[in-house]
Motif scaffolding. Structure first.
Motif, PDB file in Angstrom:
ATOM      1  N   THR A 332      52.634  65.214  97.957  1.00 46.99           N
ATOM      2  CA  THR A 332      54.093  65.181  97.855  1.00 46.99           C
ATOM      3  C   THR A 332      54.610  65.851  96.587  1.00 46.99           C
ATOM      4  OG1 THR A 332      54.050  63.047  96.703  1.00 46.99           O
ATOM      5  CG2 THR A 332      54.063  63.012  99.115  1.00 46.99           C
ATOM      6  N   ASN A 333      53.746  66.167  95.650  1.00 50.50           N
ATOM      7  CA  ASN A 333      54.134  66.771  94.377  1.00 50.50           C
ATOM      8  C   ASN A 333      54.928  65.814  93.491  1.00 50.50           C
ATOM      9  OD1 ASN A 333      53.475  69.121  93.042  1.00 50.50           O
ATOM     10  ND2 ASN A 333      55.485  70.050  93.350  1.00 50.50           N
ATOM     11  N   GLU A 334      54.868  64.505  93.797  1.00 44.00           N
ATOM     12  CA  GLU A 334      55.564  63.504  92.992  1.00 44.00           C
ATOM     13  C   GLU A 334      54.703  63.082  91.813  1.00 44.00           C
ATOM     14  OE1 GLU A 334      58.364  60.956  95.979  1.00 44.00           O
ATOM     15  OE2 GLU A 334      56.199  60.696  96.220  1.00 44.00           O
ATOM     16  N   GLY A 335      55.343  62.531  90.800  1.00 43.80           N
ATOM     17  CA  GLY A 335      54.634  61.997  89.659  1.00 43.80           C
ATOM     18  C   GLY A 335      54.408  60.505  89.812  1.00 43.80           C
ATOM     19  N   ILE A 336      53.139  60.053  89.601  1.00 41.30           N
ATOM     20  CA  ILE A 336      52.774  58.638  89.758  1.00 41.30           C
ATOM     21  C   ILE A 336      52.570  58.061  88.361  1.00 41.30           C
ATOM     22  CG2 ILE A 336      51.133  57.032  90.766  1.00 41.30           C
ATOM     23  CD1 ILE A 336      50.413  59.203  92.796  1.00 41.30           C
ATOM     24  N   LEU A 337      53.426  57.113  87.973  1.00 40.89           N
ATOM     25  CA  LEU A 337      53.381  56.501  86.644  1.00 40.89           C
ATOM     26  C   LEU A 337      52.618  55.187  86.740  1.00 40.89           C
ATOM     27  CD1 LEU A 337      54.402  56.858  83.725  1.00 40.89           C
ATOM     28  CD2 LEU A 337      56.399  55.470  84.359  1.00 40.89           C
ATOM     29  N   SER A 338      51.646  54.979  85.831  1.00 42.70           N
ATOM     30  CA  SER A 338      50.819  53.776  85.856  1.00 42.70           C
ATOM     31  C   SER A 338      50.574  53.284  84.440  1.00 42.70           C
ATOM     32  CB  SER A 338      49.487  54.056  86.561  1.00 42.70           C
ATOM     33  OG  SER A 338      48.791  55.099  85.899  1.00 42.70           O
ATOM     34  N   VAL A 339      50.112  52.005  84.349  1.00 44.31           N
ATOM     35  CA  VAL A 339      49.770  51.375  83.075  1.00 44.31           C
ATOM     36  C   VAL A 339      48.257  51.456  82.918  1.00 44.31           C
ATOM     37  CG1 VAL A 339      49.772  49.240  81.741  1.00 44.31           C
ATOM     38  CG2 VAL A 339      51.754  49.836  83.147  1.00 44.31           C
ATOM     39  N   VAL A 340      47.804  52.049  81.837  1.00 46.96           N
ATOM     40  CA  VAL A 340      46.367  52.197  81.595  1.00 46.96           C
ATOM     41  C   VAL A 340      45.897  51.356  80.413  1.00 46.96           C
ATOM     42  CG1 VAL A 340      46.275  54.498  82.597  1.00 46.96           C
ATOM     43  CG2 VAL A 340      46.798  54.237  80.164  1.00 46.96           C
ATOM     44  N   LYS A 341      46.823  50.789  79.685  1.00 50.18           N
ATOM     45  CA  LYS A 341      46.486  49.906  78.568  1.00 50.18           C
ATOM     46  C   LYS A 341      47.459  48.732  78.615  1.00 50.18           C
ATOM     47  CE  LYS A 341      45.857  49.936  73.530  1.00 50.18           C
ATOM     48  NZ  LYS A 341      45.971  50.766  72.298  1.00 50.18           N
ATOM     49  N   ALA A 342      46.905  47.536  78.468  1.00 49.80           N
ATOM     50  CA  ALA A 342      47.696  46.329  78.671  1.00 49.80           C
ATOM     51  C   ALA A 342      48.926  46.297  77.765  1.00 49.80           C
ATOM     52  CB  ALA A 342      46.830  45.090  78.439  1.00 49.80           C
ATOM     53  N   LEU A 343      50.034  45.888  78.368  1.00 49.25           N
ATOM     54  CA  LEU A 343      51.276  45.720  77.623  1.00 49.25           C
ATOM     55  C   LEU A 343      51.358  44.300  77.078  1.00 49.25           C
ATOM     56  CD1 LEU A 343      53.663  47.499  80.153  1.00 49.25           C
ATOM     57  CD2 LEU A 343      52.653  48.483  78.079  1.00 49.25           C
ATOM     58  N   ASP A 344      52.151  44.137  76.041  1.00 41.27           N
ATOM     59  CA  ASP A 344      52.306  42.833  75.399  1.00 41.27           C
ATOM     60  C   ASP A 344      53.796  42.519  75.318  1.00 41.27           C
ATOM     61  OD1 ASP A 344      52.215  40.529  73.961  1.00 41.27           O
ATOM     62  OD2 ASP A 344      50.969  41.317  72.337  1.00 41.27           O
ATOM     63  N   TYR A 345      54.196  41.523  76.068  1.00 41.92           N
ATOM     64  CA  TYR A 345      55.612  41.151  76.092  1.00 41.92           C
ATOM     65  C   TYR A 345      56.071  40.677  74.714  1.00 41.92           C
ATOM     66  CZ  TYR A 345      59.808  38.422  77.152  1.00 41.92           C
ATOM     67  OH  TYR A 345      61.068  37.917  77.150  1.00 41.92           O
ATOM     68  N   GLU A 346      55.205  39.915  74.037  1.00 39.68           N
ATOM     69  CA  GLU A 346      55.584  39.402  72.716  1.00 39.68           C
ATOM     70  C   GLU A 346      55.706  40.520  71.694  1.00 39.68           C
ATOM     71  OE1 GLU A 346      54.419  36.281  75.232  1.00 39.68           O
ATOM     72  OE2 GLU A 346      53.261  38.064  74.662  1.00 39.68           O
ATOM     73  N   PHE A 347      55.017  41.610  71.905  1.00 34.74           N
ATOM     74  CA  PHE A 347      55.083  42.725  70.962  1.00 34.74           C
ATOM     75  C   PHE A 347      56.249  43.658  71.257  1.00 34.74           C
ATOM     76  CE2 PHE A 347      53.809  47.069  69.759  1.00 34.74           C
ATOM     77  CZ  PHE A 347      53.658  46.889  68.394  1.00 34.74           C
ATOM     78  N   GLN A 348      56.467  43.997  72.541  1.00 34.82           N
ATOM     79  CA  GLN A 348      57.562  44.901  72.925  1.00 34.82           C
ATOM     80  C   GLN A 348      57.946  44.607  74.361  1.00 34.82           C
ATOM     81  OE1 GLN A 348      56.767  49.015  72.151  1.00 34.82           O
ATOM     82  NE2 GLN A 348      58.707  49.729  72.997  1.00 34.82           N
ATOM     83  N   GLU A 349      59.231  44.313  74.576  1.00 39.00           N
ATOM     84  CA  GLU A 349      59.696  43.916  75.895  1.00 39.00           C
ATOM     85  C   GLU A 349      60.116  45.099  76.750  1.00 39.00           C
ATOM     86  OE1 GLU A 349      62.743  41.004  75.650  1.00 39.00           O
ATOM     87  OE2 GLU A 349      61.660  39.717  74.229  1.00 39.00           O
ATOM     88  N   VAL A 350      60.606  46.182  76.148  1.00 34.80           N
ATOM     89  CA  VAL A 350      61.114  47.328  76.895  1.00 34.80           C
ATOM     90  C   VAL A 350      60.507  48.604  76.307  1.00 34.80           C
ATOM     91  CG1 VAL A 350      63.135  48.667  77.586  1.00 34.80           C
ATOM     92  CG2 VAL A 350      63.271  46.157  77.463  1.00 34.80           C
ATOM     93  N   HIS A 351      60.085  49.499  77.204  1.00 32.93           N
ATOM     94  CA  HIS A 351      59.558  50.808  76.810  1.00 32.93           C
ATOM     95  C   HIS A 351      60.415  51.879  77.474  1.00 32.93           C
ATOM     96  CE1 HIS A 351      55.671  49.319  75.127  1.00 32.93           C
ATOM     97  NE2 HIS A 351      55.928  48.315  75.956  1.00 32.93           N
TER      98      HIS A 351
END
Length: 808
Positions: A332-351
């Motif tokens: 489809t030529n679309e971009g697939i965005l994924s998480v490759v390193k765990a996020l921390d809610y207590e450290f940062q809530e919004v990216h």
């Protein structure tokens, strides 16, 4: 010779009256070939002497596809006709050779004619042989060669090499750009106008239709090369063209043929991909990795499926910790965005991420200079109950093995991301060396460590710590506690051995006692050891020499008297700090033989010279007094027994003094073989000797053997005297050992007894022997009348004998 011109030939023929016209009567034939040929006629060359030569006959020409058949071509004649009848024959391809039956000749008149229409594309010429014969078949002339050439007619259309040609041209190509070439062929004679071709484009259609109406292509009419004529080739507008081609011979004025040419407009990367839309909102759960959170889309007007259309996405901003990654969906030529390193809610809530997109292929220089497209993605992190986390895993500690109990080994080892209260405990501690505070997680030593524990491998002791939160979920985490034990110098070295012997001769190279030390510590707190003598008085007579890192030799400096010496040695290890220990070595100084071994082990009885303590001195003096008392008792008992023997009441009294045997045999030796066994047969040991009151255990266990029956040795000369045996027992019981040794030595050198390595063999002589058993050797009285108590006073060597005659 040459062929005269037609007019001259015709004039000459008229003058001679030989011009004849073919049967068809067509005057047009006169323009192609002569009416009559004289192939055998000769003519004279110029000069005084005229030489006759053959005529050179030109080719006979005939048009292909002639419909007037049979058709007279030419008449041949021979001059021999004036002297008689002549018969004409024709041979060669087209007559009697393949292809046959194309030509024939009238044998009377000599006319050559065609039988069927000729095709130049099959046969361009024929070479025939003409003969002039007499009626009898005799050759009147030599064979003459006649060549017939088929003239071409425009009877073949030109043909394209394929019905449809395919080519391509890049979009936005400039005029004059070569696209492709087409080819055609014509079967007619290429040396004539019948085969000169001319190409042209007679039609153009765009794909899709009606997109472009102007003429976009031209063709070279001679070579068939197709080229662009105008600008405006845009693949996004038109994908291709269909051209209708024509080729004609006679330079475009003759026969024609048609073909098609399909030209594809190829894509160039003249369009940048663009995000659509350029704003996205997504969410992601904390503490999870390798999962997709959303897709982004970009469009590109270039040809799908090519590198000009394929896109690659990049996270340009907002990803400093590389928590996110994006890849392209190849379909489809679309971009697939994924998480490759765990996020921390207590450290940062919004990216907030900034994405850019580009093509796989580089942009063409013909593309408009538009900026790179970008999009914004806002990722919201979702909170969840997290497990406690250790600050380090594994927890590594380095401590000395002799750590003081209660020492804090580690603290602040874990935390809870949700700020929940934690509880700590130890899951594995095989030696029980550790204590942990269940509230704070502080780890302390319960007792000193031991690096020699079986649970310590390579100085490393492993334990497992667990921490869990006190929430309802009770999530827990474990970590390894790796304790590296640093070796400390805990043990003093111990001297070894603490006793030994040294030769009294100080000059002996082998004289000395090797010493070493044993240390329970591990390197580097053990060897190398150092040895020295701390007592100045001792060092005057002794010295200690270091041999290597673990051994030293204790050696006398002067020749010492035999006896036992106590030497104090100080041994020190190489630890930090080093530890030392004193060791008292009891050295027995004794005279040594050539092999360096002490001759006797009784040297220690004669006292101590250096370093003997008061208690040891009392023990030695008491031992000497006890020994003297035992000697006096032994002498008294010995005198008493000799007195009884003289009166006939002794232990060894028999019917005759000659019954006493003093020979001692070695019964522990074997060998000699059958020859030694046959050499003698012992009934009784020869040469009895009066040795006094010896214990009965010194006699061989034989009984019932009559005297005077001993056979002589056959392997030794007779009449050799026996050695002198000791006759009287010693007065002092302490000399019994020497008395026995002298008797053994005499027996070993007696030629009249069995050899040293021969087993003693006794013959069985039946029952009823007059001799008594050794168990009651010629005693005048019974065992009950004898008093054997004195044997108990002779020492441990006679204890067994005393027990044998114990009346109890």
């Amino acid at each position: 010779m040459y062929w005269p011109k037609i007019r001259q030939r015709r004039a000459a023929a008229k003058r001679c009256g030989r011009l004849k016209v073919g049967s068809s009567g067509q005057a047009g034939r006169e323009d192609l070939n002569p009416a009559v040929l004289y192939p055998w006629r000769q003519r004279s060359s110029g000069g005084l002497s005229r030489v006759k030569r053959d005529w050179i006959i030109p080719p006979i020409r005939v048009l292909e596809n002639s419909k007037q058949v049979p058709e007279n071509l030419v008449q041949i004649k021979s001059d021999k006709i004036f002297t008689g009848e002549v018969i004409y024959k024709l041979e060669g391809p087209g007559v009697d050779q393949d292809p046959k039956n194309l030509f024939e000749i009238d044998d009377k008149t000599g006319w050559i004619r065609t039988m069927i229409p000729l095709d130049r594309e099959k046969y361009r010429s024929f070479t025939l042989k003409a003969f002039a014969l007499s009626p009898s078949g005799e050759r009147l002339e030599n064979p003459s060669t006649i060549e017939i050439v088929v003239l071409d007619q425009n009877d073949n259309r030109p043909n394209f090499s394929q019905k449809e040609f395919a080519g391509s041209v890049s979009e936005f190509s400039i005029p004059g750009t070569s696209v492709m070439s087409v080819t055609a062929t014509d079967a007619d004679d290429p040396t004539t106008d019948n085969a000169i071709l001319s190409y042209s484009i007679i039609g153009q259609e765009s794909i899709p239709p009606l997109r472009i109406n102007k003429t976009m292509f031209g063709i070279n009419n001679e070579t068939g090369a197709i080229y662009t004529r105008d600008v405006g080739l845009d693949r996004e507008v038109v994908q291709g063209f269909r051209l209708k081609l024509q080729v004609a011979d006679m330079s475009g004025m003759g026969l024609t043929s048609l073909a098609n040419a399909v030209i594809h407009v190829t894509d160039i990367n003249n369009n940048r991909p663009r995000f659509s839309p350029d704003q996205y909102t997504m969410s992601a759960v904390e503490n999870k990795v390798d999962f997709v959170i959303g897709w982004v889309n970009a469009t590109d007007n270039d040809e799908p499926g090519t590198g000009n259309w394929e896109t690659k996405y990049t996270i340009a901003k907002g990803n400093p910790s590389r928590n996110f990654a994006i890849r392209t969906d190849p379909v489809t030529n679309e971009g697939i965005l994924s998480v490759v390193k765990a996020l921390d809610y207590e450290f940062q809530e919004v990216h907030t991420l900034t994405l850019t997109v580009e093509n796989v292929n580089p942009l063409s220089n013909k593309a408009p200079m538009n900026p790179v497209s970008s999009a914004t993605v806002v990722v919201t992190v979702l909170n969840e109950n997290e497990a406690p986390r250790f600050n380090k895993d594994p927890i590594e500690i380095v401590v000395p093995e002799s750590v003081v109990p209660g020492t804090v080994l580690a603290s602040n080892i874990a935390y809870d991301p949700d700020n929940a209260k934690l509880k700590y405990d130890i899951l594995r501690d095989p030696e029980g060396w550790l204590i942990i505070n269940h509230e704070t997680g502080e780890i302390t030593a319960r007792k000193p460590f031991n690096v020699r524990s079986p649970h310590v491998k390579n100085n490393i002791y492993n334990a497992v710590i667990r921490v869990r939160d006190t929430d309802a979920s009770g999530i827990s985490t474990t970590a390894s506690l790796v304790i590296t034990l640093r070796e400390t110098n805990d043990f003093e070295p111990r001297l070894f051995p603490l006793m030994g012997t040294v030769c009294s001769e100080s000059g002996r190279k082998t004289s000395g006692l090797f010493l070493t030390a044993v240390d329970e510590d591990l390197p580097p707190h053990a060897e190398p050891f150092t040895f020295h003598l701390p007592d100045i008085n001792v060092s005057a007579n002794w010295t200690i020499i270091q041999v290597n890192e673990t051994h030293a030799v204790l050696r006398p400096l002067v020749e010492l008297e035999t006896g036992e010496y106590a030497v104090t040695v100080l041994v020190t290890d190489s630890g930090t700090p080093s530890l030392s220990a004193y060791g008292q070595v009891n050295v027995t100084v004794c005279p040594c033989g050539k092999d360096g071994e002490c001759k006797t082990e009784a040297a220690a009885i004669f006292g101590t010279r250096v370093g003997v303590s008061f208690i040891a001195l009392l023990v030695i003096m008491a031992s000497i007094a006890l020994l003297l008392l035992l000697l006096l008792l032994a002498v008294a008992v010995g005198n008493c027994r000799r007195h009884h023997i003289k009166k006939g009441e002794g232990l060894l009294v028999g019917d005759s003094d000659e019954d006493i045997r003093d020979n001692v045999l070695n019964y522990d030796e074997q060998g000699g073989g059958e020859e030694d066994e046959n050499a003698f047969n012992i009934d009784l040991l020869r040469n009895p000797v009066d040795v006094g009151p010896l214990p009965i255990s010194f006699y061989p266990p034989v009984s019932g053997i009559p005297r005077g029956k001993q056979p002589l040795r056959k392997d030794y000369p007779d009449n050799l005297p026996s050695p002198s045996y000791p006759r009287k027992p010693p007065a002092d019981p302490t000399d019994i050992e020497d008395f026995i040794n002298d008797g053994l030595e005499a027996a070993d050198h007696d030629p009249n007894i069995p050899p040293y390595d021969t087993a003693l063999i006794y013959d069985y002589e039946g029952d009823g022997s007059l001799a008594g058993s050794l168990s009651s050797i010629a005693s005048a009285s019974s065992d009950g009348d004898q008093d054997y108590d004195y044997l108990n006073d002779w020492g441990p060597r006679f204890k067994k004998l005393a027990n044998m005659y114990d009346p109890r």
